[in-house]
Write a protein that holds these residues in place. Structure first.
Motif, PDB file in Angstrom:
ATOM      1  N   PHE A 108       1.850  10.290   7.349  1.00  0.00           N
ATOM      2  CA  PHE A 108       2.778   9.544   6.560  1.00  0.00           C
ATOM      3  C   PHE A 108       2.172   8.534   6.214  1.00  0.00           C
ATOM      4  O   PHE A 108       1.842   7.649   6.791  1.00  0.00           O
ATOM      5  N   ILE A 109       2.322   8.127   4.826  1.00  0.00           N
ATOM      6  CA  ILE A 109       1.646   7.052   4.072  1.00  0.00           C
ATOM      7  C   ILE A 109       3.082   6.049   4.142  1.00  0.00           C
ATOM      8  O   ILE A 109       3.863   6.329   3.556  1.00  0.00           O
ATOM      9  N   PRO A 110       2.621   4.680   4.597  1.00  0.00           N
ATOM     10  CA  PRO A 110       3.468   3.724   4.551  1.00  0.00           C
ATOM     11  C   PRO A 110       4.037   3.401   2.735  1.00  0.00           C
ATOM     12  O   PRO A 110       3.162   3.796   2.019  1.00  0.00           O
ATOM     13  N   SER A 128       2.239   4.789  -3.577  1.00  0.00           N
ATOM     14  CA  SER A 128       1.751   4.760  -5.068  1.00  0.00           C
ATOM     15  C   SER A 128       0.280   4.787  -5.315  1.00  0.00           C
ATOM     16  O   SER A 128      -0.268   5.464  -6.032  1.00  0.00           O
ATOM     17  N   ASP A 129      -0.594   3.891  -4.595  1.00  0.00           N
ATOM     18  CA  ASP A 129      -1.835   3.915  -4.603  1.00  0.00           C
ATOM     19  C   ASP A 129      -2.513   5.035  -3.937  1.00  0.00           C
ATOM     20  O   ASP A 129      -3.408   5.674  -4.750  1.00  0.00           O
ATOM     21  N   VAL A 175       4.377  12.502   1.808  1.00  0.00           N
ATOM     22  CA  VAL A 175       5.718  12.417   2.233  1.00  0.00           C
ATOM     23  C   VAL A 175       5.553  10.868   2.722  1.00  0.00           C
ATOM     24  O   VAL A 175       4.888  10.545   3.722  1.00  0.00           O
ATOM     25  N   PRO A 176       6.029   9.996   2.101  1.00  0.00           N
ATOM     26  CA  PRO A 176       5.936   8.500   2.310  1.00  0.00           C
ATOM     27  C   PRO A 176       6.700   8.087   3.695  1.00  0.00           C
ATOM     28  O   PRO A 176       7.854   8.769   3.921  1.00  0.00           O
ATOM     29  N   LEU A 177       6.452   6.995   4.512  1.00  0.00           N
ATOM     30  CA  LEU A 177       7.029   6.733   5.700  1.00  0.00           C
ATOM     31  C   LEU A 177       7.938   5.545   5.328  1.00  0.00           C
ATOM     32  O   LEU A 177       7.590   4.463   4.820  1.00  0.00           O
ATOM     33  N   PHE A 178       9.301   5.930   5.504  1.00  0.00           N
ATOM     34  CA  PHE A 178      10.476   5.012   5.292  1.00  0.00           C
ATOM     35  C   PHE A 178      11.538   5.420   5.785  1.00  0.00           C
ATOM     36  O   PHE A 178      11.658   6.499   6.401  1.00  0.00           O
TER      37      PHE A 178
END
Length: 165
Positions: A10-12, A17-18, A81-84
Motif C-alpha cells: 500500500f502506497i502512502p 499520485s506520483d 490502493v493507497p494507505l489512508f
C-alpha cells in the motif's frame, strides 16, 4: 544473505499520485482484460439470457467465476490502493455506489480511495459485497474510470515532456 528491500503493498496517500503517474501503460493490460471480459459476459447475459439485473445470477452463470481473485490480483500488483484511514472516508466512497458515472470525473487519488474502500468493505458487509458490486457493474465502471484517469496522466505527462524538449 542479503535481504531484498520489500516494496510496500500500500502506497502512502501523499505518494499515491506520483506512483500512479509513474505506472507503465503496458502494466494496465490485466485491468483492461478484466474490463473486456466483464463487458463481454454482461453483454452475453443481456442478449442470450435476456437479463439486465444481474443481482440474482451467480458469477458462475455469468461466466465470471474467480473474477474477484483476478480483480484483487490486478489491483494489488499495480498497487492501486493507497494507505489512508479508509473508515473515515467510507461515506464519501459509498456515494459513488449509487452514481457510478461520477467516477469518470475523479482524479487517480480519489479513485484509489474508492477502490480501497470497496475492497476493504468486505470486512464490514461480508464476502458477498464485492460480488454484488461486480454484478451491478460498479466494479466495471470503476476499472474504466481508473484506466481513463491513468491515460489522462500519461497524456498530460507526454504533453509536458514534449513542451520540455
Amino acid at each position: 544473505m542479503m535481504i531484498k528491500d520489500q516494496i510496500p503493498l500500500f502506497i502512502p496517500l501523499g505518494s499515491f499520485s506520483d506512483h500512479c503517474s509513474s505506472l507503465d501503460k503496458g502494466k494496465l493490460m490485466p485491468i483492461i482484460d478484466l474490463i473486456h471480459e466483464m463487458e463481454l459476459k454482461f453483454y452475453k447475459a443481456e442478449k442470450v439470457l435476456g437479463i439486465t439485473d444481474m443481482s440474482e445470477i451467480s458469477l458462475q452463470t455469468l461466466g465470471l467465476s474467480g473474477i474477484h481473485v483476478r480483480l484483487l490480483d490486478a489491483i494489488l500488483k499495480l498497487r492501486l490502493v493507497p494507505l489512508f484511514d479508509w473508515m473515515l472516508w467510507k461515506n464519501d466512497a459509498e456515494r459513488y455506489y449509487s452514481e457510478p458515472n461520477l467516477l469518470y470525473g475523479l482524479d487517480t487519488v480519489t479513485l484509489g480511495k474508492v477502490t480501497t474502500v470497496l475492497l476493504r468493505s468486505q470486512t464490514l458487509y461480508g464476502p458477498a459485497f464485492l460480488e454484488s458490486k461486480i454484478k451491478d457493474k460498479f466494479v466495471l465502471t470503476l476499472l474504466k474510470a481508473i484506466v481513463h484517469s491513468l491515460e489522462q496522466n500519461y497524456n498530460s505527462g507526454q504533453n509536458q515532456a514534449e513542451i520540455l524538449d
